[in-house]
Design a protein around this motif. Structure first.
Motif, PDB file in Angstrom:
ATOM      1  N   LEU A  97       5.596   9.805 -10.952  1.00 57.16           N
ATOM      2  CA  LEU A  97       4.920  11.017 -11.448  1.00 57.16           C
ATOM      3  C   LEU A  97       5.582  12.298 -10.950  1.00 57.16           C
ATOM      4  N   GLY A  98       6.512  12.187 -10.016  1.00 54.67           N
ATOM      5  CA  GLY A  98       7.229  13.365  -9.519  1.00 54.67           C
ATOM      6  C   GLY A  98       6.366  14.308  -8.710  1.00 54.67           C
ATOM      7  N   ARG A  99       5.469  13.759  -7.878  1.00 51.76           N
ATOM      8  CA  ARG A  99       4.610  14.609  -7.049  1.00 51.76           C
ATOM      9  C   ARG A  99       4.117  13.817  -5.843  1.00 51.76           C
ATOM     10  N   LYS A 100       3.789  14.536  -4.771  1.00 49.21           N
ATOM     11  CA  LYS A 100       3.245  13.901  -3.577  1.00 49.21           C
ATOM     12  C   LYS A 100       1.817  13.433  -3.853  1.00 49.21           C
ATOM     13  N   ILE A 101       1.496  12.233  -3.405  1.00 45.73           N
ATOM     14  CA  ILE A 101       0.157  11.672  -3.648  1.00 45.73           C
ATOM     15  C   ILE A 101      -0.413  11.179  -2.327  1.00 45.73           C
ATOM     16  N   HIS A 102      -1.447  11.855  -1.876  1.00 44.69           N
ATOM     17  CA  HIS A 102      -2.160  11.450  -0.665  1.00 44.69           C
ATOM     18  C   HIS A 102      -3.477  10.768  -1.031  1.00 44.69           C
ATOM     19  N   ARG A 103      -4.154  11.311  -2.039  1.00 43.94           N
ATOM     20  CA  ARG A 103      -5.498  10.835  -2.376  1.00 43.94           C
ATOM     21  C   ARG A 103      -5.612  10.574  -3.875  1.00 43.94           C
ATOM     22  N   ILE A 104      -6.100   9.378  -4.225  1.00 39.90           N
ATOM     23  CA  ILE A 104      -6.363   9.010  -5.615  1.00 39.90           C
ATOM     24  C   ILE A 104      -7.856   8.738  -5.760  1.00 39.90           C
ATOM     25  N   GLU A 105      -8.465   9.294  -6.811  1.00 39.20           N
ATOM     26  CA  GLU A 105      -9.857   8.970  -7.131  1.00 39.20           C
ATOM     27  C   GLU A 105      -9.892   8.328  -8.506  1.00 39.20           C
ATOM     28  N   SER A 106     -10.592   7.223  -8.612  1.00 38.14           N
ATOM     29  CA  SER A 106     -10.639   6.468  -9.867  1.00 38.14           C
ATOM     30  C   SER A 106     -12.084   6.275 -10.305  1.00 38.14           C
ATOM     31  N   PHE A 107     -12.317   6.419 -11.618  1.00 43.62           N
ATOM     32  CA  PHE A 107     -13.669   6.334 -12.178  1.00 43.62           C
ATOM     33  C   PHE A 107     -13.775   5.187 -13.179  1.00 43.62           C
ATOM     34  N   ASP A 108     -14.974   4.637 -13.283  1.00 46.28           N
ATOM     35  CA  ASP A 108     -15.264   3.634 -14.308  1.00 46.28           C
ATOM     36  C   ASP A 108     -16.722   3.795 -14.717  1.00 46.28           C
ATOM     37  N   ASN A 109     -17.030   3.453 -15.950  1.00 49.53           N
ATOM     38  CA  ASN A 109     -18.386   3.555 -16.493  1.00 49.53           C
ATOM     39  C   ASN A 109     -18.918   2.168 -16.830  1.00 49.53           C
ATOM     40  N   SER A 110     -20.232   2.032 -16.779  1.00 45.99           N
ATOM     41  CA  SER A 110     -20.856   0.778 -17.178  1.00 45.99           C
ATOM     42  C   SER A 110     -22.171   1.096 -17.866  1.00 45.99           C
ATOM     43  N   THR A 134       0.820  -1.210   0.000  1.00 46.94           N
ATOM     44  CA  THR A 134       0.000   0.000   0.000  1.00 46.94           C
ATOM     45  C   THR A 134       0.855   1.263   0.000  1.00 46.94           C
ATOM     46  N   GLU A 135       1.409   1.590   1.162  1.00 47.31           N
ATOM     47  CA  GLU A 135       2.215   2.809   1.255  1.00 47.31           C
ATOM     48  C   GLU A 135       3.433   2.739   0.329  1.00 47.31           C
ATOM     49  N   GLY A 136       4.084   1.562   0.279  1.00 50.76           N
ATOM     50  CA  GLY A 136       5.267   1.420  -0.582  1.00 50.76           C
ATOM     51  C   GLY A 136       4.929   1.635  -2.039  1.00 50.76           C
ATOM     52  N   ALA A 137       3.811   1.044  -2.491  1.00 51.02           N
ATOM     53  CA  ALA A 137       3.395   1.208  -3.884  1.00 51.02           C
ATOM     54  C   ALA A 137       3.001   2.648  -4.172  1.00 51.02           C
ATOM     55  N   ASN A 138       2.365   3.294  -3.195  1.00 48.68           N
ATOM     56  CA  ASN A 138       1.978   4.687  -3.369  1.00 48.68           C
ATOM     57  C   ASN A 138       3.213   5.574  -3.515  1.00 48.68           C
ATOM     58  N   GLU A 139       4.265   5.257  -2.762  1.00 46.79           N
ATOM     59  CA  GLU A 139       5.510   6.019  -2.876  1.00 46.79           C
ATOM     60  C   GLU A 139       6.192   5.778  -4.231  1.00 46.79           C
ATOM     61  N   GLU A 140       6.076   4.556  -4.759  1.00 47.75           N
ATOM     62  CA  GLU A 140       6.603   4.282  -6.106  1.00 47.75           C
ATOM     63  C   GLU A 140       5.898   5.148  -7.148  1.00 47.75           C
ATOM     64  N   LEU A 141       4.582   5.301  -6.985  1.00 53.08           N
ATOM     65  CA  LEU A 141       3.823   6.129  -7.919  1.00 53.08           C
ATOM     66  C   LEU A 141       4.224   7.595  -7.786  1.00 53.08           C
ATOM     67  N   GLU A 142       4.467   8.051  -6.560  1.00 59.52           N
ATOM     68  CA  GLU A 142       4.942   9.419  -6.339  1.00 59.52           C
ATOM     69  C   GLU A 142       6.255   9.657  -7.078  1.00 59.52           C
ATOM     70  N   ALA A 143       7.178   8.685  -6.987  1.00 58.03           N
ATOM     71  CA  ALA A 143       8.474   8.818  -7.656  1.00 58.03           C
ATOM     72  C   ALA A 143       8.300   8.829  -9.172  1.00 58.03           C
TER      73      ALA A 143
END
Length: 604
Positions: free
Chosen positions: A382-395, A371-380
């Motif tokens: 994209l080059g930005r701090k990431i606290h909150r992610i919102e994801s959308f999908d349609n059906s 969780t936290e480790g993967a989130n830090e990988e994503l921060e590295a």
């Protein structure tokens, strides 16, 4: 300054640290964007705040300090006031490194009410208001136990079971499972006897119910109702199991909780036992990484835990906690005992805390990496701090109409109370316009309500959906604040890469990495959530719920359609002209198309 503090911040922080007074208060650690990431309290602000930057630190504290760019503090007149301020600021800011201290679970309770009618039901403490004439028993950590007891009492006693106040006796009356409270004069003496037995059982007198069960089993068996007898036997076995687990070496009937903890490898394990009427009815365990001072983290957690829980008469706790402070903060007496059965319970709680930590330590570490480790990988990446992610999908709903879902991840973990469902306008039938409508509704409302915005929006699609979200953000002047990314699939419809929403650059991600599994977890979760909503609407099946999906049909028109036609098939067989006598012509056309698609899908 320790090695975790960026050198360019050292001089500024050193000067500011020297000015912190030797007084009680609350301090707030802030990151590069001035977001509060940790709230603490101290008897001596100067010593506590300086300790972060000058002492040897490890684990979660080292990670916290590496993200501190500034700090603020508020002076109070006492340590107790500092503690209350800390709790209020944690609730206000929901800081990243305090978030594990929160406990938002609500446990089930059993409620007995006499007026206006005698009823037994399962409730959540957060959902009920305190009123006279209401008896509350619990908490039951095991929700199944609470439900089984409620089922059993309703089975054995003719309590009111239906909702509302019908004008005629209902089926329960004819089955001899209700006294017909809504329409008949009830024998108060019989109700008093029933109430006395129920409250006696819920207060710990189990023999009465066990004997009643055995007698009812014999009656059913003698009448050759073997299925009924077997069901009652299963209830009896279940109660015996519960009673065996509830045995504790204490004789009084005081409602009390027992709190203790264990610390190892940078983690704090907190154990709470719930005892009611001399019986252990449940327990809860919380394991969290130590961010600040062990004692402070523990006292903050306990205080917030009891904010939304029913208060016991007293709480037994170890002597090394500030029992006076906890008593004042929670308005519950915190007590330490040095010998006897109560001391054994305090020791037992510590032993359970130790076992839980030892048994779950490796899994906790793996979960943090995922969780936290993967989130830090994503921060590295994209080059930005990431606290909150919102994801959308349609059906697509029934092949023509659309629904959407939004899931939220905070610091790598799903925040399910933040999930949202969306019904989309009938004239929007493609992913681009669906995504644009839904994201506009979401972020326009967020701006109006000043609610938290995401750092990253993740869409389950490529360029088209990214463009739709970017257009929404530009219209709302949010483009510079929120990053958009898309999950790109290969020709086998499997997640393959991550697309940057600004440059459309493709990031190739190692399929074995925590980051790849993190992104696919988010993708699977938003898809699951959206499809579940799709199925929920589809499975409702009633005419009223189907009509709720049609724009232009409100409560009045829905009632008229129900009154005249009464079924989906009859509405579908009606002509546009006939329907137009009740609803506008364009709404009638949409309704006919919707019902045709719906009924066809039901027959597939």
């Amino acid at each position: 300054m320790n090695k975790y503090v960026n050198s360019r911040r050292c001089k500024y922080l050193e000067e500011k640290l020297s000015l912190v007074p030797h007084l009680p208060g609350s301090y707030q650690m802030r990151d590069e964007e001035n977001t509060v990431i940790y709230v603490g309290k101290a008897k001596d602000l100067h010593n506590r705040v300086n300790s972060y930057f000058h002492n040897d630190i490890y684990g979660k504290t080292a990670k916290l300090v590496s993200n501190i760019y500034d700090f603020t503090y508020i002076i109070t007149s006492s340590e107790y006031e500092a503690f209350l301020l800390e709790i209020n600021l944690i609730k206000k800011y929901n800081p990243k490194y305090n978030i594990l201290l929160r406990d938002d679970k609500s446990y089930p309770y059993i409620e007995y009410t006499r007026y206006p009618y005698p009823m037994v039901r399962e409730v959540r403490y957060l959902s009920i208001k305190k009123k006279s004439g209401r008896y509350l028993f619990g908490p039951y950590v095991n929700g199944t136990a609470a439900r089984k007891i409620v089922e059993l009492l309703n089975r054995l006693y003719p309590l009111k079971k239906c909702q509302g106040k019908p004008k005629e006796v209902c089926l329960y009356y004819h089955l001899h499972e209700c006294l017909g409270y809504c329409v008949k004069q009830v024998d108060e003496e019989k109700v008093n006897q029933m109430e006395s037995e129920i409250l006696s059982f819920l207060n710990g007198n189990n023999d009465l119910i066990i004997n009643k069960l055995k007698k009812e089993m014999e009656i059913q068996a003698s009448n050759l109702n073997f299925e009924e007898a077997q069901e009652l036997k299963e209830y009896l076995e279940y109660i015996n199991v519960i009673l065996e687990k509830q045995k504790i070496d204490i004789q009084d009937l005081v409602s009390r909780d027992i709190v203790n903890y264990y610390v190892d490898n940078g983690y704090l394990s907190i154990q709470i036992f719930f005892t009611r009427n001399g019986k252990l009815i449940g327990s809860t365990n919380k394991i969290l990484p130590i961010t600040d001072n062990i004692k402070d983290d523990l006292e903050s957690y306990i205080t917030m835990f009891y904010e939304k829980k029913e208060h016991p008469h007293e709480i037994l706790a170890p002597l090394d906690l500030d029992l006076d402070l906890l008593t004042k903060a929670t308005n519950i007496p915190f007590i330490y005992v040095s010998r006897g059965p109560k001391k054994k319970l305090i020791d037992l709680a510590r032993e359970n805390a130790k076992i839980n930590l030892e048994n779950n330590f490796k899994e906790i570490q793996k979960n943090i990496e995922r969780t936290e480790g993967a989130n830090e990988e994503l921060e590295a990446l994209l080059g930005r701090k990431i606290h909150r992610i919102e994801s959308f999908d349609n059906s697509n709903l029934f092949g023509s109409y659309a629904v959407s879902g939004m899931v939220v991840y905070i610091d790598g973990r799903p925040a399910k109370n933040e999930y949202r469902k969306y019904k989309v306008s009938l004239d929007v039938n493609d992913d681009f316009h669906t995504m644009k409508e839904v994201t506009y509704r979401r972020y326009f409302r967020a701006l109006l309500e000043h609610s938290e915005l995401p750092d990253v929006i993740l869409v389950d699609g490529g360029k088209s959906q990214i463009r739709a979200v970017n257009e929404t953000l530009e219209e709302l002047k949010l483009k510079d604040k929120i990053k958009v990314c898309g999950l790109v699939k290969n020709d086998k419809h499997m997640t393959n890469d991550l697309m940057d929403g600004d440059t459309l650059e493709i990031y190739n991600i190692d399929r074995t990495s925590n980051l790849f599994h993190y992104l696919t977890r988010i993708q699977d979760e938003v898809h699951r959530f959206t499809i579940s909503y799709h199925r929920e609407l589809r499975s409702k099946g009633s005419l009223a719920s189907i009509l709720d999906n049609i724009d232009g049909i409100g409560k009045v028109r829905r009632t008229e359609l129900l009154k005249k036609y009464g079924s989906l098939t009859k509405i579908n067989n009606a002509s546009i002209d006939e329907l137009s006598e009740i609803i506008p012509n364009d709404v009638a056309i949409n309704l006919k198309k919707y019902l045709s698609d719906y009924l066809n899908s039901k027959n597939k």
